[in-house]
Design a protein around this motif. Structure first.
Motif, PDB file in Angstrom:
ATOM      1  N   ILE A  14       0.858  -1.179   0.000  1.00 36.39           N
ATOM      2  CA  ILE A  14       0.000   0.000   0.000  1.00 36.39           C
ATOM      3  C   ILE A  14       0.896   1.231   0.000  1.00 36.39           C
ATOM      4  CG2 ILE A  14      -1.872   1.194   1.198  1.00 36.39           C
ATOM      5  CD1 ILE A  14      -2.207  -1.743   2.591  1.00 36.39           C
ATOM      6  N   ARG A  25       0.488   4.980  -0.085  1.00 31.34           N
ATOM      7  CA  ARG A  25      -0.476   6.066   0.039  1.00 31.34           C
ATOM      8  C   ARG A  25       0.226   7.387   0.325  1.00 31.34           C
ATOM      9  NH1 ARG A  25      -4.606   4.371   4.056  1.00 31.34           N
ATOM     10  NH2 ARG A  25      -5.456   3.515   2.141  1.00 31.34           N
ATOM     11  N   TYR A  26       1.260   7.331   1.148  1.00 35.80           N
ATOM     12  CA  TYR A  26       1.982   8.540   1.534  1.00 35.80           C
ATOM     13  C   TYR A  26       3.204   8.682   0.635  1.00 35.80           C
ATOM     14  CZ  TYR A  26      -0.705   7.802   5.834  1.00 35.80           C
ATOM     15  OH  TYR A  26      -1.699   7.612   6.758  1.00 35.80           O
ATOM     16  N   LYS A  43       6.656   6.754   2.302  1.00 33.55           N
ATOM     17  CA  LYS A  43       6.574   5.507   3.067  1.00 33.55           C
ATOM     18  C   LYS A  43       5.499   4.603   2.491  1.00 33.55           C
ATOM     19  CE  LYS A  43       3.586   7.848   6.372  1.00 33.55           C
ATOM     20  NZ  LYS A  43       3.451   8.518   7.665  1.00 33.55           N
ATOM     21  N   LEU A  70       3.484   0.461   2.975  1.00 31.72           N
ATOM     22  CA  LEU A  70       3.148  -0.636   3.868  1.00 31.72           C
ATOM     23  C   LEU A  70       3.202  -1.920   3.056  1.00 31.72           C
ATOM     24  CD1 LEU A  70       1.863  -1.196   6.714  1.00 31.72           C
ATOM     25  CD2 LEU A  70      -0.339  -0.735   5.670  1.00 31.72           C
ATOM     26  N   VAL A  87       7.080  -0.154   6.116  1.00 28.85           N
ATOM     27  CA  VAL A  87       6.500  -0.885   7.235  1.00 28.85           C
ATOM     28  C   VAL A  87       6.258  -2.313   6.747  1.00 28.85           C
ATOM     29  CG1 VAL A  87       4.630  -1.012   8.918  1.00 28.85           C
ATOM     30  CG2 VAL A  87       5.274   1.214   7.953  1.00 28.85           C
ATOM     31  N   ARG A 145      10.463  -0.955   9.416  1.00 30.38           N
ATOM     32  CA  ARG A 145       9.849  -1.331  10.693  1.00 30.38           C
ATOM     33  C   ARG A 145       9.188  -2.690  10.500  1.00 30.38           C
ATOM     34  NH1 ARG A 145       5.561   3.720  10.950  1.00 30.38           N
ATOM     35  NH2 ARG A 145       6.568   4.985   9.361  1.00 30.38           N
ATOM     36  N   TYR A 162       3.303   5.117  20.661  1.00 27.88           N
ATOM     37  CA  TYR A 162       3.453   5.925  19.444  1.00 27.88           C
ATOM     38  C   TYR A 162       2.097   6.491  19.010  1.00 27.88           C
ATOM     39  CZ  TYR A 162       4.431   6.450  14.336  1.00 27.88           C
ATOM     40  OH  TYR A 162       4.543   6.879  13.037  1.00 27.88           O
ATOM     41  N   TYR A 163       1.140   5.594  18.807  1.00 30.65           N
ATOM     42  CA  TYR A 163      -0.185   6.025  18.363  1.00 30.65           C
ATOM     43  C   TYR A 163      -1.273   5.410  19.237  1.00 30.65           C
ATOM     44  CZ  TYR A 163       1.117   7.775  13.649  1.00 30.65           C
ATOM     45  OH  TYR A 163       1.608   8.475  12.593  1.00 30.65           O
ATOM     46  N   TYR A 220      -5.042   4.736  17.927  1.00 26.33           N
ATOM     47  CA  TYR A 220      -5.956   4.864  16.791  1.00 26.33           C
ATOM     48  C   TYR A 220      -7.391   4.894  17.270  1.00 26.33           C
ATOM     49  CZ  TYR A 220      -2.349   3.277  13.510  1.00 26.33           C
ATOM     50  OH  TYR A 220      -1.226   3.151  12.754  1.00 26.33           O
ATOM     51  N   ASP A 247      -7.603   7.200  11.322  1.00 27.77           N
ATOM     52  CA  ASP A 247      -7.204   6.820   9.958  1.00 27.77           C
ATOM     53  C   ASP A 247      -8.470   6.955   9.118  1.00 27.77           C
ATOM     54  OD1 ASP A 247      -5.585   6.053   7.903  1.00 27.77           O
ATOM     55  OD2 ASP A 247      -4.899   4.200   8.843  1.00 27.77           O
ATOM     56  N   LYS A 273      -3.770   8.924   8.119  1.00 30.17           N
ATOM     57  CA  LYS A 273      -3.933   9.212   9.537  1.00 30.17           C
ATOM     58  C   LYS A 273      -3.968  10.714   9.773  1.00 30.17           C
ATOM     59  CE  LYS A 273      -1.099   5.159  10.551  1.00 30.17           C
ATOM     60  NZ  LYS A 273      -0.893   4.824   9.136  1.00 30.17           N
TER      61      LYS A 273
HETATM   62  C1  LIG Z   1       0.066   3.822   8.924  1.00 32.25           C
HETATM   63  C2  LIG Z   1       0.584   3.666   7.589  1.00 32.25           C
HETATM   64  C3  LIG Z   1       1.940   3.937   7.294  1.00 32.25           C
HETATM   65  C4  LIG Z   1       2.912   4.396   8.359  1.00 32.25           C
HETATM   66  O1  LIG Z   1       2.500   5.630   8.862  1.00 32.25           O
HETATM   67  P1  LIG Z   1       3.201   6.343  10.104  1.00 32.25           P
HETATM   68  O2  LIG Z   1       2.278   7.463  10.427  1.00 32.25           O
HETATM   69  O3  LIG Z   1       4.532   6.841   9.626  1.00 32.25           O
HETATM   70  O4  LIG Z   1       3.344   5.357  11.189  1.00 32.25           O
HETATM   71  C5  LIG Z   1       2.350   3.797   5.994  1.00 32.25           C
HETATM   72  N1  LIG Z   1       1.499   3.426   5.017  1.00 32.25           N
HETATM   73  C6  LIG Z   1       0.200   3.174   5.272  1.00 32.25           C
HETATM   74  C7  LIG Z   1      -0.698   2.800   4.141  1.00 32.25           C
HETATM   75  C8  LIG Z   1      -0.291   3.277   6.562  1.00 32.25           C
HETATM   76  O5  LIG Z   1      -1.584   3.000   6.809  1.00 32.25           O
END
Ligand SMILES: *Cc1c(COP(=O)(O)O)cnc(C)c1O
Ligand code: SF4
Length: 459
Positions: free
Chosen positions: A149, A151-152, A155, A157, A213, A244, A343-344, A346, A386, A393
């Motif tokens: 995934i 999305r950002y 980074k 997943l 991640v 991670r 850390y979080y 949710y 989220d 998030k």
């Molecule tokens: C949560 C998440 C991350 C990591 O986000 P952080 O806020 O840096 O912990 C990366 N990709 C996706 C799709 C996520 O849901």
């Protein structure tokens, strides 16, 4: 200085003190007894056998027959019937470790925070909110290759595996994780080298990606050689700076860290390679209640600390589990005590089958106020939503609009999806009866949502 002498400020302070502030339970008092022996099925098991990952894995309970064999007459027949009915509507398959079963208070199973998370009971299930969806985060839409995934910007997943050491009732990824259930046929993301190769090719081709991640599923279920192979492949990509490993393992089966030497050694080798390459390799875990932390967790974390492995925690806010300030404060202090960084927290995702576990945004924001300031800032979790539909998030406080009457919150996410508004909904059970009725009428529902999307401010 002048302000300090103002009398009214002192009285304001005392007015806002939590009532039970001085009587909160001791975060250092970790459970150290042979708690499992009060369960008929484990009465004859000694500590040397119980406290191994092999015993825990082999004896994990995956159906009601095994639950009966373990608990026998410790609970009334009506409890088993309630679980059988609960499973029929559950999006997740059943799997719970003997360790967790032993930590449940079987005198009050309906109130127990660990039972609540892992064993569905029909008598507590609530109808789904009309707006919630399987894969409510739209993860599959943001997947350039299956099981990744992105999305950002920097980074992503990676989901190398679709199984876990236990199955949480509330899993966000109930669309894929664990075996099929009566209500959900899963997207299969099995551990296959060919699929991983496609993922690695994609990650290497995107220079903006720096942070991966490795989740799932749960990396606890990856073989040691796969832990090492995945870690090394990623670290050797010039663009990757941070990885991670995500695992719930420390919270549900900490024995593995102590007795599965091959697994911990493989992880340690990746952490050490990262250190040599000046890259960051950490573990993210998932505790929800202070009862999940025992002296076994402390010993497991002792090993992680000796090996210089940073561990952070992501918690899910859940009704009847951790939705009060005292519990969340205790959790945060206890995690910090054994070197896990909170850390979080949710807010519960809008996924089907677990509406009884969600809280209102208002309730969570109030807990956040009590947690912040309780201990070190770096051990204070951010409370995040989220957002449904893939906005990512958001700091729960950063809503553009929140109407506690209709329970609708609106967020924006300019760095992820500019110009789009994202919604979060309080559970209907927390609204007034008149509002609950409005939600059952499709035209009214549309009107409430449109009004929220068009307003700013509120609350
Ligand atoms: C949560 C998440 C991350 C990591 O986000 P952080 O806020 O840096 O912990 C990366 N990709 C996706 C799709 C996520 O849901
Ligand atoms: S361990 Fe994580 S991925 Fe697995 S069922 Fe629980 S929440 Fe879902």
């Amino acid at each position: 200085m002048e302000l300090e002498t103002l009398a009214p400020r002192v009285s304001l302070y005392s007015a806002s003190q939590p009532e039970k502030g001085n009587r909160s339970p001791d975060h250092r008092a970790l459970r150290n007894d042979e708690f499992w022996k009060s369960l008929p099925g484990y009465a004859g098991i000694n500590s040397d056998e119980f406290q191994t990952h092999i015993f825990q894995t082999r004896n994990s309970v995956t159906n009601v027959r095994q639950l009966r064999d373990t608990l026998k007459d410790r609970v009334p027949e009506s409890f088993y019937e309630d679980v059988v009915e609960g499973i029929k509507h559950a999006p997740m398959a059943l799997r719970i470790s003997p360790y967790l079963l032993g930590l449940i208070d079987w005198d009050e199973p309906y109130l127990d925070p660990i039972r609540t998370q892992f064993l569905p009971v029909a008598s507590q299930q609530l109808p789904n909110h009309p707006e919630l969806r399987l894969d409510s985060l739209h993860e599959q839409k943001d997947s350039p290759v299956p099981g990744l995934i992105h999305r950002y910007p920097d980074k992503a997943l990676f989901l190398p595996i679709d199984s876990c050491p236990v199955y949480c009732r509330f899993c966000t990824r109930s669309y894929a994780i664990g075996s099929d259930t009566d209500t959900v046929e899963k997207l299969k993301l099995s551990a296959r080298a060919q699929r991983w190769d496609n993922t690695f090719t994609y990650i290497a081709s995107r220079p903006e990606l720096e942070d991966i991640v490795i989740s799932g599923g749960d990396t606890y279920n990856l073989k040691p050689e796969h832990i090492q192979m995945i870690g090394e492949r990623l670290l050797r990509m010039p663009n990757i700076r941070r990885i991670r490993y995500a695992t719930k393992g420390l919270a549900v089966l900490p024995q593995k860290i102590i007795t599965d030497h091959a697994w911990l050694d493989a992880l340690t080798r990746v952490v050490e390679l990262g250190r040599q390459m000046h890259k960051d390799v950490v573990v993210h875990t998932h505790f929800n209640h202070p009862n999940e932390i025992t002296t076994v967790t402390e010993r497991a974390m002792g090993k992680m600390t000796e090996r210089g492995i940073t561990v952070r925690c992501q918690t899910v806010l859940q009704r009847g589990v951790n939705d009060n300030s005292e519990t969340m404060q205790l959790l945060v202090r206890r995690l910090s005590y054994i070197n896990i960084h909170p850390y979080y927290v949710y807010f519960h995702d809008m996924v089907p089958g677990v509406e009884d576990l969600r809280t209102s945004l208002e309730a969570g924001l109030n807990i956040e106020k009590h947690v912040r300031g309780h201990t070190a800032g770096f051990n204070t979790p951010s409370f995040v939503v989220d957002t449904m539909g893939g906005g990512g998030k958001r700091d729960a406080h950063s809503f553009e609009h929140y109407d506690r009457e209709t329970g609708i919150a609106v967020y924006t996410s300019p760095s992820v999806k500019p110009g789009v508004k994202f919604l979060y909904f309080d559970p209907l059970s927390t609204l007034d009866k008149t509002q609950q009725v409005r939600w059952q009428i499709p035209d009214e529902r549309r009107l409430m949502i449109d009004t929220a999307l068009n307003s700013t401010g509120g609350w």
